[in-house]
Scaffold this motif. Sequence first.
Motif, mmCIF file in Angstrom:
data_model
loop_
_atom_site.group_PDB
_atom_site.id
_atom_site.type_symbol
_atom_site.label_atom_id
_atom_site.label_comp_id
_atom_site.label_asym_id
_atom_site.label_seq_id
_atom_site.Cartn_x
_atom_site.Cartn_y
_atom_site.Cartn_z
ATOM 1 N N ALA A 1 9.597 28.881 -1.722
ATOM 2 C CA ALA A 1 8.379 28.347 -1.983
ATOM 3 C C ALA A 1 8.016 28.105 -3.437
ATOM 4 O O ALA A 1 7.560 27.282 -3.925
ATOM 5 C CB ALA A 1 7.378 29.445 -1.530
ATOM 6 N N GLU A 2 8.654 29.062 -4.424
ATOM 7 C CA GLU A 2 8.713 28.956 -5.917
ATOM 8 C C GLU A 2 9.594 27.676 -6.265
ATOM 9 O O GLU A 2 9.051 26.652 -7.264
ATOM 10 C CB GLU A 2 9.271 30.193 -6.685
ATOM 11 N N ALA A 3 10.750 27.486 -5.816
ATOM 12 C CA ALA A 3 11.579 26.359 -5.837
ATOM 13 C C ALA A 3 10.693 25.048 -5.579
ATOM 14 O O ALA A 3 10.737 23.942 -6.207
ATOM 15 C CB ALA A 3 12.956 26.514 -5.369
ATOM 16 N N GLY A 4 10.128 25.100 -4.342
ATOM 17 C CA GLY A 4 9.328 23.882 -4.058
ATOM 18 C C GLY A 4 8.273 23.722 -4.892
ATOM 19 O O GLY A 4 7.924 22.277 -5.356
ATOM 20 N N ARG A 5 7.562 24.595 -5.387
ATOM 21 C CA ARG A 5 6.596 24.495 -6.440
ATOM 22 C C ARG A 5 7.108 23.818 -7.768
ATOM 23 O O ARG A 5 6.301 22.849 -8.235
ATOM 24 C CB ARG A 5 5.693 25.809 -6.576
ATOM 25 N N ARG A 6 7.977 24.233 -8.140
ATOM 26 C CA ARG A 6 8.507 23.403 -9.349
ATOM 27 C C ARG A 6 8.959 22.158 -9.253
ATOM 28 O O ARG A 6 8.881 21.420 -10.010
ATOM 29 C CB ARG A 6 9.835 24.458 -9.898
ATOM 30 N N VAL A 7 9.755 22.087 -8.117
ATOM 31 C CA VAL A 7 9.883 20.651 -7.936
ATOM 32 C C VAL A 7 8.762 19.562 -7.802
ATOM 33 O O VAL A 7 8.853 18.646 -8.261
ATOM 34 C CB VAL A 7 10.993 20.695 -6.518
ATOM 35 N N ASP A 8 7.767 20.132 -6.872
ATOM 36 C CA ASP A 8 6.643 19.476 -6.882
ATOM 37 C C ASP A 8 6.079 19.283 -8.156
ATOM 38 O O ASP A 8 5.498 17.942 -8.458
ATOM 39 C CB ASP A 8 5.613 19.915 -5.673
ATOM 40 N N GLU A 9 6.092 20.076 -9.074
ATOM 41 C CA GLU A 9 5.048 19.794 -10.152
ATOM 42 C C GLU A 9 6.155 19.274 -11.255
ATOM 43 O O GLU A 9 5.429 18.936 -12.490
ATOM 44 C CB GLU A 9 4.655 21.158 -10.817
ATOM 45 N N GLY A 10 7.382 19.427 -11.091
ATOM 46 C CA GLY A 10 8.142 18.740 -12.323
ATOM 47 C C GLY A 10 9.078 17.667 -12.136
ATOM 48 O O GLY A 10 9.056 16.607 -12.480
ATOM 49 N N PHE A 11 9.585 17.783 -10.912
ATOM 50 C CA PHE A 11 10.934 16.879 -10.916
ATOM 51 C C PHE A 11 10.250 15.578 -10.056
ATOM 52 O O PHE A 11 10.966 14.773 -10.387
ATOM 53 C CB PHE A 11 11.731 17.630 -9.705
ATOM 54 N N VAL A 12 9.466 15.666 -9.209
ATOM 55 C CA VAL A 12 8.977 14.431 -8.316
ATOM 56 C C VAL A 12 8.345 13.383 -9.656
ATOM 57 O O VAL A 12 8.920 12.370 -9.194
ATOM 58 C CB VAL A 12 7.787 14.802 -7.456
ATOM 59 N N SER A 13 7.668 13.943 -10.455
ATOM 60 C CA SER A 13 7.432 13.004 -11.496
ATOM 61 C C SER A 13 8.557 12.259 -12.181
ATOM 62 O O SER A 13 8.609 11.082 -12.509
ATOM 63 C CB SER A 13 6.214 13.450 -12.487
ATOM 64 N N LEU A 14 9.544 13.051 -12.438
ATOM 65 C CA LEU A 14 10.752 12.466 -13.170
ATOM 66 C C LEU A 14 11.395 11.255 -11.985
ATOM 67 O O LEU A 14 11.861 10.279 -12.764
ATOM 68 C CB LEU A 14 11.745 13.508 -13.217
ATOM 69 N N LEU A 15 11.479 11.720 -10.834
ATOM 70 C CA LEU A 15 11.983 10.606 -10.113
ATOM 71 C C LEU A 15 11.187 9.415 -9.991
ATOM 72 O O LEU A 15 11.662 8.203 -9.633
ATOM 73 C CB LEU A 15 12.388 11.256 -8.665
ATOM 74 N N ARG A 16 9.937 9.426 -10.153
ATOM 75 C CA ARG A 16 8.938 8.423 -9.790
ATOM 76 C C ARG A 16 9.178 7.371 -11.034
ATOM 77 O O ARG A 16 8.733 6.303 -10.731
ATOM 78 C CB ARG A 16 7.548 8.695 -9.754
ATOM 79 N N GLN A 17 9.727 7.809 -12.152
ATOM 80 C CA GLN A 17 9.973 6.968 -13.361
ATOM 81 C C GLN A 17 11.290 6.262 -13.304
ATOM 82 O O GLN A 17 11.569 5.203 -13.705
ATOM 83 C CB GLN A 17 10.096 7.874 -14.292
ATOM 84 N N VAL A 18 12.115 6.402 -12.173
ATOM 85 C CA VAL A 18 13.666 5.914 -12.064
ATOM 86 C C VAL A 18 13.298 4.504 -11.081
ATOM 87 O O VAL A 18 12.605 4.574 -10.228
ATOM 88 C CB VAL A 18 14.275 6.689 -11.256
ATOM 89 N N PRO A 19 13.722 3.335 -11.803
ATOM 90 C CA PRO A 19 13.495 2.153 -11.174
ATOM 91 C C PRO A 19 14.213 2.174 -9.668
ATOM 92 O O PRO A 19 15.252 2.734 -9.607
ATOM 93 C CB PRO A 19 14.412 1.080 -11.839
ATOM 94 N N GLY A 20 13.565 1.790 -8.809
ATOM 95 C CA GLY A 20 13.919 1.561 -7.277
ATOM 96 C C GLY A 20 13.597 2.824 -6.626
ATOM 97 O O GLY A 20 13.994 2.831 -5.323
ATOM 98 N N PHE A 21 12.699 3.661 -7.168
ATOM 99 C CA PHE A 21 12.212 4.805 -6.339
ATOM 100 C C PHE A 21 11.556 4.557 -5.131
ATOM 101 O O PHE A 21 10.533 3.771 -5.257
ATOM 102 C CB PHE A 21 11.369 5.809 -7.172
#
Length: 85
Positions: A5-25
Amino acid sequence: MTDPAEAGRRVDEGFVSLLRQVPGFVAYYWIDAGDGVMVSTSVFEDEAGAEESVKRAAGFVRDHLTSLLPNPPQVTAGQVVAAGQ
């Protein structure tokens, strides 16, 4: 200590926005498969985007998730050969 649950929260709050910046996402999914197993799937339009996402994921895991993941991540890549919506 495994805490999906904590890992998912961290991914949702931090990592997803990083991926959205990658061309072709196209899409990203984080799955709690139970028993401490967590799976993520990223979809990109091309291999370059996928490779960039792996680099960003490595940094994010190192900086934000190491204490929550009992095993080092395994990376597998391939082409989508069937899909449905």
